[in-house]
Design a protein around this motif. Sequence first.
Motif, short mmCIF file in Angstrom:
data_model
loop_
_atom_site.label_atom_id
_atom_site.label_comp_id
_atom_site.label_asym_id
_atom_site.label_seq_id
_atom_site.Cartn_x
_atom_site.Cartn_y
_atom_site.Cartn_z
N PHE A 313 0.83 -1.20 0.00
CA PHE A 313 0.00 0.00 0.00
C PHE A 313 0.87 1.26 0.00
CE2 PHE A 313 -2.77 3.17 2.17
CZ PHE A 313 -3.78 3.19 1.23
N THR A 314 1.99 1.21 0.69
CA THR A 314 2.88 2.38 0.75
C THR A 314 3.38 2.78 -0.64
OG1 THR A 314 3.63 1.79 2.98
CG2 THR A 314 5.05 3.27 1.71
N VAL A 315 3.70 1.79 -1.46
CA VAL A 315 4.20 2.08 -2.81
C VAL A 315 3.05 2.42 -3.76
CG1 VAL A 315 5.54 1.19 -4.74
CG2 VAL A 315 6.16 0.55 -2.41
N PRO A 429 -5.28 -8.02 7.42
CA PRO A 429 -4.07 -7.39 6.90
C PRO A 429 -3.78 -6.00 7.45
CG PRO A 429 -5.84 -7.17 5.32
CD PRO A 429 -6.39 -7.98 6.46
N PHE A 430 -4.68 -5.46 8.27
CA PHE A 430 -4.51 -4.09 8.74
C PHE A 430 -3.72 -4.03 10.04
CE2 PHE A 430 -8.84 -4.47 6.85
CZ PHE A 430 -8.52 -3.90 5.63
N SER A 431 -3.05 -2.89 10.22
CA SER A 431 -2.34 -2.63 11.47
C SER A 431 -2.46 -1.14 11.77
CB SER A 431 -0.86 -3.02 11.33
OG SER A 431 -0.21 -2.17 10.40
N LYS A 432 -1.91 -0.72 12.90
CA LYS A 432 -1.98 0.70 13.27
C LYS A 432 -1.21 1.58 12.27
CE LYS A 432 2.00 0.30 16.38
NZ LYS A 432 2.49 0.45 17.77
N ASP A 433 -0.35 0.94 11.46
CA ASP A 433 0.42 1.70 10.47
C ASP A 433 -0.31 1.86 9.13
OD1 ASP A 433 2.66 2.02 12.13
OD2 ASP A 433 3.37 0.01 11.64
N SER A 434 -1.49 1.24 9.01
CA SER A 434 -2.17 1.21 7.71
C SER A 434 -2.51 2.60 7.18
CB SER A 434 -3.44 0.36 7.79
OG SER A 434 -3.14 -0.98 8.08
N VAL A 435 -2.80 3.54 8.09
CA VAL A 435 -3.22 4.87 7.65
C VAL A 435 -2.03 5.80 7.39
CG1 VAL A 435 -3.36 5.95 9.94
CG2 VAL A 435 -4.96 6.65 8.13
N LYS A 436 -0.84 5.39 7.77
CA LYS A 436 0.32 6.27 7.66
C LYS A 436 0.67 6.69 6.23
CE LYS A 436 2.55 5.14 12.06
NZ LYS A 436 3.74 4.57 12.72
N PRO A 437 0.52 5.82 5.22
CA PRO A 437 0.79 6.30 3.86
C PRO A 437 -0.10 7.47 3.46
CG PRO A 437 0.73 3.91 3.89
CD PRO A 437 0.27 4.36 5.23
N VAL A 438 -1.36 7.46 3.90
CA VAL A 438 -2.27 8.56 3.59
C VAL A 438 -1.81 9.83 4.30
CG1 VAL A 438 -4.66 9.35 3.67
CG2 VAL A 438 -4.16 6.92 3.29
N LEU A 439 -1.42 9.69 5.57
CA LEU A 439 -0.94 10.85 6.33
C LEU A 439 0.33 11.42 5.71
CD1 LEU A 439 -1.50 9.56 9.99
CD2 LEU A 439 -2.95 11.12 8.67
N ALA A 440 1.21 10.52 5.24
CA ALA A 440 2.46 10.98 4.63
C ALA A 440 2.21 11.70 3.31
CB ALA A 440 3.39 9.78 4.40
N ALA A 441 1.11 11.34 2.64
CA ALA A 441 0.82 11.93 1.32
C ALA A 441 0.10 13.27 1.41
CB ALA A 441 -0.02 10.95 0.50
N VAL A 442 -0.56 13.54 2.55
CA VAL A 442 -1.38 14.76 2.65
C VAL A 442 -0.57 16.04 2.39
CG1 VAL A 442 -2.72 16.20 4.22
CG2 VAL A 442 -3.19 13.76 4.06
N ILE A 474 8.61 14.65 -0.99
CA ILE A 474 7.88 14.98 0.25
C ILE A 474 7.23 13.72 0.83
CG2 ILE A 474 6.00 16.34 1.22
CD1 ILE A 474 6.50 18.41 -0.95
N TYR A 475 6.68 12.90 -0.05
CA TYR A 475 6.04 11.66 0.42
C TYR A 475 7.07 10.72 1.05
CZ TYR A 475 3.42 7.26 0.25
OH TYR A 475 2.79 6.07 0.57
N GLY A 476 8.22 10.58 0.41
CA GLY A 476 9.27 9.73 0.97
C GLY A 476 9.73 10.22 2.33
N PHE A 477 9.86 11.52 2.47
CA PHE A 477 10.23 12.10 3.77
C PHE A 477 9.15 11.79 4.81
CE2 PHE A 477 10.19 15.68 6.80
CZ PHE A 477 11.50 15.60 7.28
N GLY A 478 7.88 11.91 4.40
CA GLY A 478 6.78 11.61 5.31
C GLY A 478 6.75 10.15 5.73
N VAL A 479 7.06 9.26 4.79
CA VAL A 479 7.11 7.82 5.11
C VAL A 479 8.16 7.54 6.18
CG1 VAL A 479 7.81 5.57 4.18
CG2 VAL A 479 6.18 7.00 2.92
#
Length: 506
Positions: A313-315, A429-442, A474-479
């Motif tokens: 999902f991150t990629v 398949p979900f974990s507490k990290d699942s939403v982090k890609p969205v947060l990193a992309a905002v 910016i997304y990579g930095f957020g990740v």
Amino acid sequence: MSDSDHDILDSLVKGAGWTAIGIVVSKFLSYLYRAAIARFVGPEAYGTLSLGIMIVSFATTISVLALNSAIKNFVPKYRAENDEGAIKGIVTSAFEISLPVSLLASASIFLLAEKISLGIFNAPSLIPVLKVFALVPPFAVVSQHSFALTLAYRKAKYEVLTRRVLQNLIQLLVSVALIIGSLGVVGAAIGWLAGSAVSAVIGLYIMEKKFGPVLTSKIKGRREYSKIFHYSYPLVLSGAIATVLGWTDTAFIGYYMDESAVGLYNAALPTAFLMMMPYTAFSTLAMPSMSEVLERDDKSLSNILKTLTRWTFTVSFPMFVLMALFSEQVLHILFGAPYREAALSLTILSFGYLYSTAVGHLDNVIKALDHTDILFKNALINFVVNIGLNIYLIPLYGIVGGAIATTVSIIVAETMLLIEVYHFKKVYPFSKDSVKPVLAAVPALLIVYAGLNLTFETVPLWALIPGGTVFTLIYGFGVLKTGLLKDEELKRLKSEAGNLKNRIGL
């Protein structure tokens, strides 16, 4: 995670590294192949080719009979037991069942080419294309079974370099040469056939010389017809339905509309499917790994599943942002200005594939549990849903209706898998990290999308390059800042990146 879990993830990263390279190159070559046809002969001829690929894809699925999955499932188990006779028996049985079926499929396509072309699609130009494609299924069987053995040994590079890179390269070069030589869309079909034939020859050679001999071994192989058929028949039924589902919208668009509409839609569909590249990269070796993990405990299964889903999902998420917000520009770059008409379809389809990557590798869990009958039942339900939606929506909304039908079908299928895997193993398949890609992309999204739209009334094609670069940085930095990738994972990825550089001579 346990040391065993880390070993499996190491194997997946190494395999995915090779596969990722292969997928990127493969998709690039595949897009050049499609773009050459789209640009040289136009949407109508491209639609004709798409109809031909649809038919040969279904014939190939039936011919292979999902026995390549049986090879990938049983060979690792027999390897652990050092049972070479059983390995030969599995592979030999798969070939002896599939090849006669492929020859029957080839004969059927060739003899019925005129009836299919005129009676169903009213497309005379499809007749010679189908007669060329009729030769593909036997080569596809040899190629898929041969490379299934290499994947069963967790050696992804042979499949990547041959089926994903060389096959596509040959298809591109031969097709372009023949199109320039005035053979048109028939030349593109011949190019497709040439790539399939070369892949089959090389696959057979690699199987016998690098991993064998297998078929020619003097070891007496134990035929496993009943065992592999019992494992595979639900998969071939579900695979056939899945193939039909993958092309249902194309078929109904061809039936209700025309070849030009098929061409437009088949610019949006494969573009949206690019989001599945990370999934494919990891999924190549996921099923053998799932089978191994299931021998231990559910906690290991949960760890591997969540990690794979998080990576995928991150990629995939940045690709979704690009396709959803800049669909017109993406289609213009890849296929040309006439294909901008399919922009809304691309946006809709991208939502469906985003959901698929967010849910994870659940089909591999079901396969590893040997519950292949469930996949067939799922496919049957999804088939009914998809057919109904296409019949209702395409006459009303055209290619947009096809995109809606496909997206809803993807969501239905993945949700069923989500429920079933939790029912059997109490994992998800979900974990507490699942939403982090969205947060990193905002923040990246706000800066780039807002900046481009404030600067330009209509975002030009060239602006996607600097905009995409800024977004990625910016997304990579957020990740990294959100801790989405753990320290041990970063070390593993850096190590494999260094290994890949050495392998390809950088």
